[in-house]
Design a protein around this motif. Structure first.
Motif, PDB file in Angstrom:
ATOM      1  N   VAL A  81       8.292  -0.344  -5.245  1.00  0.00           N
ATOM      2  CA  VAL A  81       8.729   0.966  -5.752  1.00  0.00           C
ATOM      3  C   VAL A  81       7.507   1.705  -6.300  1.00  0.00           C
ATOM      4  O   VAL A  81       6.744   1.134  -7.103  1.00  0.00           O
ATOM      5  CB  VAL A  81       9.790   0.808  -6.867  1.00  0.00           C
ATOM      6  N   ASP A  82       7.296   2.971  -5.878  1.00  0.00           N
ATOM      7  CA  ASP A  82       6.161   3.731  -6.409  1.00  0.00           C
ATOM      8  C   ASP A  82       6.559   4.426  -7.721  1.00  0.00           C
ATOM      9  O   ASP A  82       7.734   4.709  -7.957  1.00  0.00           O
ATOM     10  CB  ASP A  82       5.630   4.729  -5.389  1.00  0.00           C
TER      11      ASP A  82
ATOM     12  N   ASN B 251      -2.206   3.414  -5.594  1.00  0.00           N
ATOM     13  CA  ASN B 251      -1.234   2.351  -5.342  1.00  0.00           C
ATOM     14  C   ASN B 251      -0.485   1.923  -6.605  1.00  0.00           C
ATOM     15  O   ASN B 251      -0.499   0.773  -7.013  1.00  0.00           O
ATOM     16  CB  ASN B 251      -1.915   1.122  -4.731  1.00  0.00           C
ATOM     17  N   SER B 252       0.168   2.893  -7.230  1.00  0.00           N
ATOM     18  CA  SER B 252       0.988   2.559  -8.394  1.00  0.00           C
ATOM     19  C   SER B 252       2.335   2.040  -7.902  1.00  0.00           C
ATOM     20  O   SER B 252       3.300   2.789  -7.728  1.00  0.00           O
ATOM     21  CB  SER B 252       1.178   3.802  -9.290  1.00  0.00           C
TER      22      SER B 252
ATOM     23  N   ILE C 258       0.849  -1.192   0.000  1.00  0.00           N
ATOM     24  CA  ILE C 258       0.000   0.000   0.000  1.00  0.00           C
ATOM     25  C   ILE C 258       0.889   1.248   0.000  1.00  0.00           C
ATOM     26  O   ILE C 258       1.867   1.331   0.760  1.00  0.00           O
ATOM     27  CB  ILE C 258      -0.925   0.024   1.236  1.00  0.00           C
ATOM     28  N   ASP C 259       0.567   2.186  -0.873  1.00  0.00           N
ATOM     29  CA  ASP C 259       1.249   3.478  -0.895  1.00  0.00           C
ATOM     30  C   ASP C 259       0.341   4.488  -0.190  1.00  0.00           C
ATOM     31  O   ASP C 259      -0.705   4.878  -0.707  1.00  0.00           O
ATOM     32  CB  ASP C 259       1.508   3.911  -2.337  1.00  0.00           C
ATOM     33  N   ARG C 260       0.723   4.929   0.989  1.00  0.00           N
ATOM     34  CA  ARG C 260      -0.159   5.754   1.814  1.00  0.00           C
ATOM     35  C   ARG C 260      -0.359   7.170   1.265  1.00  0.00           C
ATOM     36  O   ARG C 260      -1.329   7.841   1.632  1.00  0.00           O
ATOM     37  CB  ARG C 260       0.382   5.819   3.245  1.00  0.00           C
ATOM     38  N   ASP C 261       0.538   7.659   0.408  1.00  0.00           N
ATOM     39  CA  ASP C 261       0.352   9.016  -0.114  1.00  0.00           C
ATOM     40  C   ASP C 261      -0.153   9.031  -1.553  1.00  0.00           C
ATOM     41  O   ASP C 261      -0.122  10.067  -2.219  1.00  0.00           O
ATOM     42  CB  ASP C 261       1.647   9.840   0.005  1.00  0.00           C
TER      43      ASP C 261
ATOM     44  N   ARG D 257      10.080   6.381  -4.508  1.00  0.00           N
ATOM     45  CA  ARG D 257      10.401   5.919  -3.158  1.00  0.00           C
ATOM     46  C   ARG D 257      10.208   4.409  -3.091  1.00  0.00           C
ATOM     47  O   ARG D 257       9.374   3.837  -3.802  1.00  0.00           O
ATOM     48  CB  ARG D 257       9.534   6.627  -2.119  1.00  0.00           C
ATOM     49  N   THR D 258      10.985   3.805  -2.251  1.00  0.00           N
ATOM     50  CA  THR D 258      10.941   2.340  -2.143  1.00  0.00           C
ATOM     51  C   THR D 258      10.697   1.915  -0.707  1.00  0.00           C
ATOM     52  O   THR D 258      10.967   2.656   0.240  1.00  0.00           O
ATOM     53  CB  THR D 258      12.265   1.709  -2.627  1.00  0.00           C
TER      54      THR D 258
END
Length: 208
Positions: free
Chosen positions: A70-71, A27-28, A20-23, A82-83
């Motif tokens: 990795v986003d 969720n790419s 999960i990408d919180r920002d 960011r990773t």
């Protein structure tokens, strides 16, 4: 920890990694093994984790897999990524997939006919790679009623008889014993030679 039976086939789906990408609500993320891993593969988009090798509990019980996320496509500067990474422990579960191992596979023993019933004649040296309990059974019909198994030890059921006017036992026996772990089995053969012997009282020596 992710438990996997050792008989899972190569190429099987063994789990799904969720990141999960919180920002960024979409969720790419792209998933990978940063150090490479020949035992597993992962779908970079869906996170499906696949087995790419044969498992063997007797050789290896645990795998530590590092997974990196990795986003991308989230900033004007596409190179600003960011990773994040995490380790997954994969536990190989033991499955009964090996036959008992016996060494040797044949025994030769010479005994006297006066050997008491229940005394071990031969004791099999057998182990199970899967650590399952073993059971030994006499399988050849000619001597099923003459001998018995006590665990992995072969014994006679009663004294041998070599009375000329009575029952006269054979002096050579070939005993086939099946050692089983409940699923697989191994056969062992014992060749027993019986030496007829009368039971006599020992002579008392003379003392001067």
């Amino acid at each position: 920890m992710l438990p996997i039976p050792e008989d899972v086939r190569r190429g099987a789906l063994i789990g799904v990694v969720n990141a999960i990408d919180r920002d960024w609500p979409f969720n790419s993320l792209r998933l990978s093994f940063p150090g490479g891993d020949s035992a597993f593969t992962i779908d970079p988009d869906g996170g499906q984790l696949y087995l790419s090798t044969e498992l063997d509990f007797e050789e290896k019980q645990f795998y530590r897999v590092k997974i990196q996320a990795v986003d991308f496509d989230q900033d004007v500067d596409k190179t600003d990524q960011r990773t994040g990474a995490t380790d997954i422990i994969i536990q190989v579960q033991n499955v009964n997939d090996n036959a008992p191992v016996c060494n040797p596979l044949s025994y030769k023993s010479i005994i006297f006919s006066t050997l008491a019933a229940g005394v071990p004649i031969v004791t099999l040296s057998c182990t199970d790679p899967d650590r399952d309990p073993l059971m030994a059974t006499i399988t050849n019909g000619a001597v099923v009623d003459r001998f018995q198994m006590n665990g992995l030890s072969l014994t006679s059921k009663n004294l041998f008889s070599y009375m000329p006017d009575g029952v006269y036992d054979a002096t050579m026996f070939e005993v086939t014993i099946q050692v089983s772990d409940g699923k697989y089995s191994t056969d062992v053969v014992a060749y027993i030679t019986v030496v007829p012997q009368n039971t006599l009282l020992p002579l008392r020596g003379r003392h001067r």
